[in-house]
Write a protein that holds these residues in place. Structure first.
Motif, PDB file in Angstrom:
ATOM      1  N   SER A 227      57.380  45.713  33.446  1.00  0.00           N
ATOM      2  CA  SER A 227      57.120  47.074  33.953  1.00  0.00           C
ATOM      3  C   SER A 227      56.043  47.760  33.126  1.00  0.00           C
ATOM      4  N   ALA A 228      56.054  47.544  31.818  1.00  0.00           N
ATOM      5  CA  ALA A 228      55.058  48.169  30.950  1.00  0.00           C
ATOM      6  C   ALA A 228      53.674  47.600  31.246  1.00  0.00           C
ATOM      7  N   ALA A 229      53.613  46.259  31.465  1.00  0.00           N
ATOM      8  CA  ALA A 229      52.327  45.619  31.760  1.00  0.00           C
ATOM      9  C   ALA A 229      51.764  46.139  33.076  1.00  0.00           C
ATOM     10  N   ALA A 230      52.619  46.277  34.082  1.00  0.00           N
ATOM     11  CA  ALA A 230      52.174  46.791  35.382  1.00  0.00           C
ATOM     12  C   ALA A 230      51.637  48.213  35.239  1.00  0.00           C
ATOM     13  N   PHE A 231      52.283  49.009  34.455  1.00  0.00           N
ATOM     14  CA  PHE A 231      51.833  50.396  34.279  1.00  0.00           C
ATOM     15  C   PHE A 231      50.505  50.440  33.542  1.00  0.00           C
ATOM     16  N   LEU A 232      50.364  49.567  32.516  1.00  0.00           N
ATOM     17  CA  LEU A 232      49.113  49.533  31.766  1.00  0.00           C
ATOM     18  C   LEU A 232      47.955  49.060  32.640  1.00  0.00           C
ATOM     19  N   ASP A 237      42.920  48.894  34.215  1.00  0.00           N
ATOM     20  CA  ASP A 237      42.169  47.909  35.015  1.00  0.00           C
ATOM     21  C   ASP A 237      40.683  48.330  35.118  1.00  0.00           C
ATOM     22  N   GLU A 238      39.768  47.334  34.827  1.00  0.00           N
ATOM     23  CA  GLU A 238      38.354  47.666  34.735  1.00  0.00           C
ATOM     24  C   GLU A 238      37.773  48.143  36.055  1.00  0.00           C
ATOM     25  N   GLU A 239      38.334  47.673  37.165  1.00  0.00           N
ATOM     26  CA  GLU A 239      37.765  48.034  38.457  1.00  0.00           C
ATOM     27  C   GLU A 239      38.460  49.255  39.085  1.00  0.00           C
ATOM     28  N   ALA A 240      39.817  49.255  39.026  1.00  0.00           N
ATOM     29  CA  ALA A 240      40.541  50.331  39.740  1.00  0.00           C
ATOM     30  C   ALA A 240      41.447  51.147  38.820  1.00  0.00           C
ATOM     31  N   LEU A 246      38.226  57.623  35.266  1.00  0.00           N
ATOM     32  CA  LEU A 246      38.051  58.927  34.595  1.00  0.00           C
ATOM     33  C   LEU A 246      36.748  58.951  33.797  1.00  0.00           C
ATOM     34  N   SER A 247      36.347  57.807  33.271  1.00  0.00           N
ATOM     35  CA  SER A 247      35.068  57.749  32.552  1.00  0.00           C
ATOM     36  C   SER A 247      33.914  58.042  33.505  1.00  0.00           C
TER      37      SER A 247
END
Length: 579
Positions: A227-232, A237-240, A246-247
């Motif tokens: 669950s933590a990996a999915a949230f991170l 994620d570099e694309e989405a 935000l950058s």
């Protein structure tokens, strides 16, 4: 001194004001005229229980008010001042109200007080003696109270009671400690097991909550990491991912500010959101790294949790309860080592308290012994004046096997009323009339020491008549030399000796029965005394007898003209103002 009694809507009384003066006041009237109602109203004023049935039919409340002049008794004003009651011009006004619903209220000089507070002050101002007070003479406790009052032994009696209470409390401590030590000895093996079992567990407060939380993490470690990996991924994620997007948004916001500098105010809000997401990503990364797949630790946590479960089942329901059970077991075991020393200390205190009680009881007994002899002689001297020429009265002290809260002896009033007869307990000898006279004798003697300014006697003439009634009247008049006396009587011999004669009558002028009172002047007393004698108040014989009684009593200046007054004149009365 009670100067005025005001009664409104009480039983059959609509509105009545009863003025009283110093000396001997007497209240007379036909049976059923309302004399007992006036006494009931006085009782209500002195704190007796009020009920809705005393409220006059058709009204919403009954009130009783007494006005007292304390100018001659400054010590009474000091008593009231101690209770926080202001006294102006030496007047004290007691007031009691009963509503039709049964609710009662009380005031002293306009200050709201409880019924108990009213009674405490009322007893300082009035001593109400009725038939039930005479009957109380048959009670051993009342007899002891009379003797102690005569002996001025209030302090000594209080010291005995306090010493007895202290000794009793110490004895209870000794019994309790001995019982607890015996119980600890009986349960020593069990207590040792409990203390060791709980002590070895090395419990900490709130431990069960922490174990539950740790067990939940260890049992779900894989799911937590996933669950933590999915949230991170959503965040980084570099694309989405949120942070890369935000950058891009940050660059667009900077471009807008070049065209419109006023939009610089939006930068702080944007930066706050961006940094919060960055912080969230870091914390979640650290948390995911801290979650281990540790089967060995999970087994230890489960084993510890099972231990806590077993202990709470035995000593719980919570870990805190288990810890307290362990401490209690230790204390009980420690009692085996300390009880001996504590018992010796308590036994020393017991011996000291016993000696203190014995000394206090000896002082009280000495006062009682002297007072018993003096009171016996004083009553013996008065009995002939009350129609018991052969009467002898003795206050007997009966030594108790053990000193009690009331002292080292019981008190018993004994009397003989005829020559050659043995002394017997007052309860076994005296009739109602004799009992009332013995009470009057005691009241007469105690009045010399009593600070209560007003003595009220109801039914003191029960069971007597003739010459004895005359003697009782003389005695009341004698007491009135130092106290205000107010007596309700049916006997002309007593009424004739009063300084102030009040007549209560009953009528129905508006179709509803009501009671009223009138102060009788000298001449007006003749027909009332004649009526009380049982004759025709208009007859020359009855009137002559009444005049003779009044003249002999010295309570009026009789003249021959009294014998010839008309019937109308003899009924003329001096009316008091309304209540």
């Amino acid at each position: 001194m009670l100067t005025e009694l005001r009664i409104k809507n009480f039983a059959i009384i609509e509105s009545l004001t009863l003025p009283l003066g110093p000396g001997f006041n007497v209240l007379t009237g036909e049976t059923g005229a309302g004399k007992s109602i006036i006494v009931g109203a006085l009782g209500l004023l002195l704190g007796e229980r009020g009920a809705a049935d005393v409220v006059r039919t058709g009204t919403d409340r009954a009130t009783v008010e007494g006005v007292f002049d304390t100018s001659a008794r400054p010590e009474l004003r000091a008593v009231l001042d101690e209770r926080g009651i202001d006294v102006d011009d030496a007047l004290v006004v007691l007031r009691r109200e009963v509503s039709a619903s049964g609710r009662t209220r009380a005031w002293i000089n306009g200050t709201t007080v409880t019924a108990t507070g009213l009674a405490q002050v009322g007893r300082v101002l009035i001593d109400l003696h009725g038939q039930h007070e005479a009957q109380s003479l048959l009670d051993a406790e009342s007899q002891r109270g009379v003797l102690d009052a005569f002996a001025s032994a209030k302090d000594e009696a209080g010291a005995v009671h306090a010493s007895y209470d202290r000794l009793t409390a110490i004895k209870r401590e000794i019994v309790d400690l001995a019982n607890r030590r015996a119980e600890a000895e009986r349960r020593a093996d069990y207590l040792t097991h409990v203390a060791r079992e709980i002590g070895d567990a090395k419990l900490t407060d709130g431990e069960e909550v922490k174990l539950e939380e740790e067990a939940r993490r260890l049992e779900n470690a894989s799911e937590i990491r996933e669950s933590a990996a999915a949230f991170l991924t959503i965040l980084e994620d570099e694309e989405a991912g949120v942070l890369p997007r935000l950058s891009q948004a940050a660059r667009a916001l900077q471009q807008l500010q070049r065209f419109d500098p006023t939009l610089a105010r939006l930068q702080d809000s944007f930066d706050g959101g961006f940094y919060s997401f960055e912080s969230l990503a870091r914390e979640l990364t650290d948390y995911s790294a801290s979650v281990d797949l540790d089967p060995a630790r999970l087994e230890k946590v489960r084993a510890r949790r099972d231990l806590l479960y077993r202990l709470t089942k035995k000593y719980g329901p919570t870990v805190a309860d288990v810890m307290e059970a362990g401490r209690t077991a230790k204390r009980e075991l420690e009692l085996l080592d300390t009880a001996g020393l504590d018992l010796r200390s308590l036994q020393t205190r017991e011996a000291e308290a016993t000696a203190e009680l014995r000394a206090a009881a000896e002082k009280l007994s000495a006062k009682r012994h002297d007072a018993a002899q003096t009171l016996s002689r004083a009553v013996d001297e008065i009995l002939p004046e009350l129609g018991m020429a052969d009467g002898r009265f003795v206050v007997e002290l009966k030594r108790l096997e053990q000193i009690g809260p009331r002292g080292a002896e019981d008190v018993e009033f004994r009397i003989t009323l005829n020559v050659g007869h043995d002394m017997r307990a007052l309860a076994r000898v005296a009739s109602g009339g004799e009992l009332s006279r013995v009470m009057l004798a005691l009241k007469t003697i105690l009045a010399r020491l009593d600070h209560v300014p007003t003595l009220i006697f109801d039914e003191v003439d029960a069971g007597i008549g003739g010459k004895v009634g005359q003697q009782v009247g003389d005695m009341l008049r004698k007491v009135a030399a130092t106290h205000q006396v107010f007596a309700i009587t049916h006997l002309p011999q007593i009424a004739a000796r009063a300084h102030r004669h009040i007549l209560v009558t009953k009528g129905a002028p508006a179709g509803v029965t009501t009671a009223d009172v009138a102060i009788l002047a000298d001449a007006d007393r003749v027909p009332e005394i004649a009526r009380m004698l049982g004759g025709d108040p208009d007859s020359e014989t009855s009137r002559a007898h009444a005049v003779e009684l009044l003249s002999a009593a010295g309570s009026r200046s009789a003249s021959p003209a009294d014998r010839g007054r008309t019937s109308d004149d003899s009924r003329r009365r001096s009316q008091p103002r309304g209540g």
